[in-house]
Write a protein that holds these residues in place. Structure first.
Motif, short mmCIF file in Angstrom:
data_model
loop_
_atom_site.label_atom_id
_atom_site.label_comp_id
_atom_site.label_asym_id
_atom_site.label_seq_id
_atom_site.Cartn_x
_atom_site.Cartn_y
_atom_site.Cartn_z
N GLY A 89 -39.27 27.33 -16.01
CA GLY A 89 -40.68 27.11 -16.33
C GLY A 89 -41.12 27.88 -17.55
N ALA A 90 -40.70 29.14 -17.64
CA ALA A 90 -41.07 29.96 -18.80
C ALA A 90 -40.46 29.40 -20.08
N ASN A 91 -39.20 28.97 -20.01
CA ASN A 91 -38.55 28.45 -21.22
C ASN A 91 -39.12 27.09 -21.63
N ALA A 92 -39.51 26.28 -20.66
CA ALA A 92 -40.17 25.02 -21.01
C ALA A 92 -41.49 25.30 -21.72
N ALA A 93 -42.24 26.29 -21.21
CA ALA A 93 -43.52 26.66 -21.83
C ALA A 93 -43.30 27.23 -23.23
N ALA B 212 -50.24 17.14 -20.91
CA ALA B 212 -49.42 18.10 -20.17
C ALA B 212 -48.30 18.58 -21.07
N GLY B 213 -48.22 19.88 -21.24
CA GLY B 213 -47.11 20.43 -22.01
C GLY B 213 -45.84 20.43 -21.19
N VAL B 214 -45.98 20.67 -19.87
CA VAL B 214 -44.83 20.76 -18.97
C VAL B 214 -45.14 20.01 -17.68
N ASP C 118 -44.99 5.07 -6.88
CA ASP C 118 -46.21 4.26 -6.75
C ASP C 118 -46.58 3.54 -8.05
N GLY C 119 -45.70 3.61 -9.06
CA GLY C 119 -45.94 2.90 -10.31
C GLY C 119 -46.58 3.72 -11.41
N ARG C 120 -47.09 4.89 -11.09
CA ARG C 120 -47.71 5.72 -12.12
C ARG C 120 -46.65 6.35 -13.03
N SER C 121 -47.04 6.61 -14.26
CA SER C 121 -46.20 7.33 -15.21
C SER C 121 -46.97 8.53 -15.74
N PHE C 122 -46.26 9.63 -15.93
CA PHE C 122 -46.84 10.83 -16.50
C PHE C 122 -45.97 11.26 -17.68
N TYR C 123 -46.63 11.72 -18.74
CA TYR C 123 -45.91 11.98 -19.98
C TYR C 123 -45.98 13.45 -20.39
N ALA C 124 -44.84 13.98 -20.81
CA ALA C 124 -44.74 15.33 -21.37
C ALA C 124 -43.39 15.44 -22.04
N ARG C 125 -43.28 16.34 -23.00
CA ARG C 125 -42.01 16.53 -23.71
C ARG C 125 -41.14 17.62 -23.08
N ARG C 126 -41.64 18.22 -21.99
CA ARG C 126 -40.85 19.20 -21.25
C ARG C 126 -41.00 18.86 -19.77
N VAL C 127 -39.88 18.61 -19.10
CA VAL C 127 -39.87 18.28 -17.68
C VAL C 127 -38.91 19.22 -16.96
N VAL C 128 -39.38 19.84 -15.89
CA VAL C 128 -38.56 20.74 -15.08
C VAL C 128 -38.30 20.07 -13.73
N LEU C 129 -37.03 19.83 -13.40
CA LEU C 129 -36.68 19.25 -12.11
C LEU C 129 -36.34 20.37 -11.13
N MET D 45 -48.77 31.14 -18.47
CA MET D 45 -48.58 31.37 -19.90
C MET D 45 -49.53 30.52 -20.74
N GLY D 46 -50.39 29.75 -20.08
CA GLY D 46 -51.44 29.01 -20.77
C GLY D 46 -51.07 27.62 -21.21
N VAL D 47 -49.92 27.10 -20.78
CA VAL D 47 -49.50 25.76 -21.17
C VAL D 47 -50.00 24.76 -20.12
N PRO D 48 -50.68 23.68 -20.52
CA PRO D 48 -51.12 22.67 -19.56
C PRO D 48 -49.93 22.14 -18.76
N THR D 49 -50.01 22.27 -17.45
CA THR D 49 -48.86 22.00 -16.58
C THR D 49 -49.26 21.07 -15.46
N LEU D 50 -48.38 20.12 -15.14
CA LEU D 50 -48.59 19.19 -14.04
C LEU D 50 -47.47 19.37 -13.03
#
Length: 623
Positions: free
Chosen positions: A391-395, A9-11, A144-155, A30-35
């Motif tokens: 979102g656009a700037n994170a991408a 995930a890019g974002v 629930d204990g899961r972790s997800f990884y990306a270098r760009r996070v939008v709150l 914009m084509g960036v893998p997003t979660l």
């Protein structure tokens, strides 16, 4: 399920309200893998408060989101059950479109739109913690204990961050009706050192539409022709167009408020600490703070084609449910109404937006972006606009590209972002036309001319939207040019008389001449919409030129970039307050520095002199 790796995930976008939807839509389009992580994906964009999109200044935000390639305008047009232009008599600079939504349709269509994006994945999850390493975000951990990884996070957490719901003596945790708050994430942000405060908003009761007497109310009819936010929408009604109604409170209503203040969590019970919205006060605040007003206008609005509920706009309250029903039954046409859901107040955490730079990235944690009510704003439109920018700037950051920046002279979105990061908020921020000093340039009609090239440049405006834009602008520009040359074969148009046959432009500059009267001399391929834009551009040309000259004069200061590591403390002539605020907020340009409260014009002049010294020669570059 296995955790995602950083290259999966890019974002990551946290939250599925208007800010989160626009952020996820922008990054994925914009084509960036997003979660997208949200507590309940089926409740994406549920319009939890009022059923409207747009309105004064807010309508311009929606048009700008659409011009950039965002989602809100298209979604609104597809779900609109009532549309009207506001402020039509006040001129094109403040004219704004407002639509009412079929709430269930908006929710369904938002989810459906996101599901069409190949680069987007949606998961049900409540984020509790940020994964941070060496001052950079690395991902999120969920309840629930899961972790997800990306270098760009939008709150985009909305009112869920530490949310509490209030109704009379009842207090319960919640982000909104029947949805749990995000408690852990609030603690995590505090632990990371973010400056936070509490804000408050509220929603009015809903009544059964079959239980009211409409004959006792003033009717407000919708437009007889389709009115649209998006250039991409087809010109037809989404469904049956429904009327709205106006009524007024009275002394009996106000007496019930005063008699029950001891049961109010805002007043007598003193349970609410958050600051509420100045421009959308509760009925309690209206009665107490504006006691000289014998009545307050209310708006009775349907929430859907098949929904049983009416929204009582202007009647937000956190009084007990029994008091709310008694108050409703003092209103004209509501004497026998049934209340289907009582109103309530919600208090929540926000992070000071002065923690952000003008890309909406936090200065404290690289790769972390904040948008929406988390930044202290109110309103769907303000949230959506920030979501698109974040979102656009994170991408863009994932690709090492320059960020999207919109100047105050280019859009209300630019005003919004600049106000938030430069001035901060001490109450819920609402966009107003008065906040935009260049509003004569920032009109509903020309949002595409101002911003669609930006959307195309970052990859958010697709080929179809770009083709329509370029064709329409070419037609419009040709029509404006021809209007200056084409001399009409008449000396009288309506009540206006001319000494000699005027050009089409000269005729249009007369206030009483409308473009419809000149239709015989307009190009056949010029649509009614473009003809209206022609009229606006010709009539206000003088105002626009004066505004553009003022912008040019101020542009040099606005473009003077301040080095990120500039040592303000080394300038002894700066005031102590200016040093403190400039060092904390790190404005990107001299113009932004001058808009920080507490930075005086003399401080700006001193800073300008220092920036132009040879050792800072690299500072004087344009954006």
């Amino acid at each position: 399920m296995e955790s995602m790796h950083s290259d999966d995930a890019g974002v990551i976008v946290v939250g599925g309200g208007h800010a989160g939807v626009e952020a996820a839509h922008a990054a994925a389009k914009m084509g960036v893998p997003t979660l997208l992580l949200t507590g309940d994906p089926s409740r994406i964009c549920t319009l939890p408060c009022n059923p409207s999109i747009g309105g004064s200044a807010k309508g311009q935000l929606v048009r700008e989101i659409d011009a950039l390639g965002g989602a809100m305008g298209v979604l609104a047009d597809a779900c609109s059950l009532h549309a009207r232009f506001l402020n039509e008599s006040k001129g094109p600079a403040v004219r704004a479109l407002r639509q009412l939504m079929d709430k269930p349709s908006y929710n369904r269509m938002a989810l459906r739109l996101l599901q069409t994006l190949p680069a987007l994945r949606i998961e049900a999850a409540m984020v509790e913690e940020l994964i941070v390493s060496a001052g950079e975000v690395r991902g999120v951990r969920c309840a629930d204990g899961r972790s997800f990884y990306a270098r760009r996070v939008v709150l985009a957490t909305g009112t869920f961050l530490g949310g509490k719901l209030f109704r009379g003596e009842e207090v319960q945790p919640g982000g909104r009706h029947a949805e749990a708050p995000a408690i852990g994430l609030s603690h995590a942000l505090r632990a990371l050192g973010f400056s936070m405060q509490r804000l408050k908003t509220g929603t009015p009761p809903r009544v059964d539409r079959a239980s009211v007497e409409y004959g006792a109310m003033r009717v407000q009819e919708p437009s007889a022709t389709p009115l649209l936010f998006s250039r991409r929408s087809e010109a037809h009604f989404a469904g049956e167009q429904l009327p709205c109604y106006l009524i007024d409170t009275n002394e009996r209503t106000h007496a019930l408020v005063r008699e029950n203040l001891h049961r109010s969590p805002l007043y007598g019970l003193d349970l609410i600490r958050g600051i509420g919205p100045r421009y959308c006060p509760s009925i309690e605040d209206k009665v107490i703070k504006f006691a000289h007003n014998p009545t307050h206008q209310l708006f009775i609005e349907p929430e859907g084609w098949d929904e049983p509920t009416l929204y009582v706009g202007g009647f937000s309250t956190s009084l007990p449910a029994d008091v709310q029903l008694a108050m409703l039954q003092t209103l004209p046409g509501m004497e026998r109404c049934e209340m289907l859901r009582a109103g309530y107040a919600v208090e929540y955490d926000m992070v000071a937006p002065t923690e952000l730079d003008d890309t909406l990235q936090t200065r404290r944690i690289a790769g972390l972006y904040h948008c929406g009510q988390l930044n202290g704003t109110s309103g769907y439109e303000e949230a959506a606009a920030q979501g698109l920018v974040a979102g656009a700037n994170a991408a863009l950051a994932t690709r090492g590209r320059e960020p999207l920046r919109i100047a105050r002279s280019e859009g209300y979105i630019g005003v919004l972002v600049d106000d938030l990061v430069g001035k901060g908020v001490d109450e819920p921020y609402r966009m107003l036309t008065s906040r935009a000093e260049h509003r004569v340039l920032l009109r509903h009609d020309n949002a595409d001319r101002r911003l669609t090239p930006h959307g195309r440049d970052i990859g958010l405006v697709d080929d179809s939207q770009w083709m329509v834009f370029t064709e329409e602008i070419a037609l419009l520009d040709r029509a404006v040019s021809d209007a200056e040359r084409l001399r009409l074969p008449v000396r009288e148009i309506g009540s206006e008389r001319f000494q000699a046959p005027p050009t089409l432009a000269e005729a249009l500059r007369r206030p009483q001449v409308r473009v419809a009267e000149l239709r015989p001399w307009l190009p056949e391929d010029l649509s009614a919409d473009l003809a209206e834009r022609l009229e606006i551009e010709v009539k206000i040309e003088g105002y626009v030129k004066r505004e553009e000259q003022a912008i040019v004069q101020a542009a040099r200061r606005e473009r003077l970039v301040i080095p990120a590591d500039f040592a303000y403390e080394g300038i002894s002539a700066l005031s102590s307050e200016a040093k403190e605020k400039l060092a904390r907020q790190r404005p990107r340009t001299l113009g932004a520095a001058g808009r920080i409260p507490g930075v005086a014009p003399t401080d700006v002049a001193i800073l300008s002199l220092h920036l132009q010294r040879p050792e800072h020669g690299s500072a004087a570059v344009t954006r």
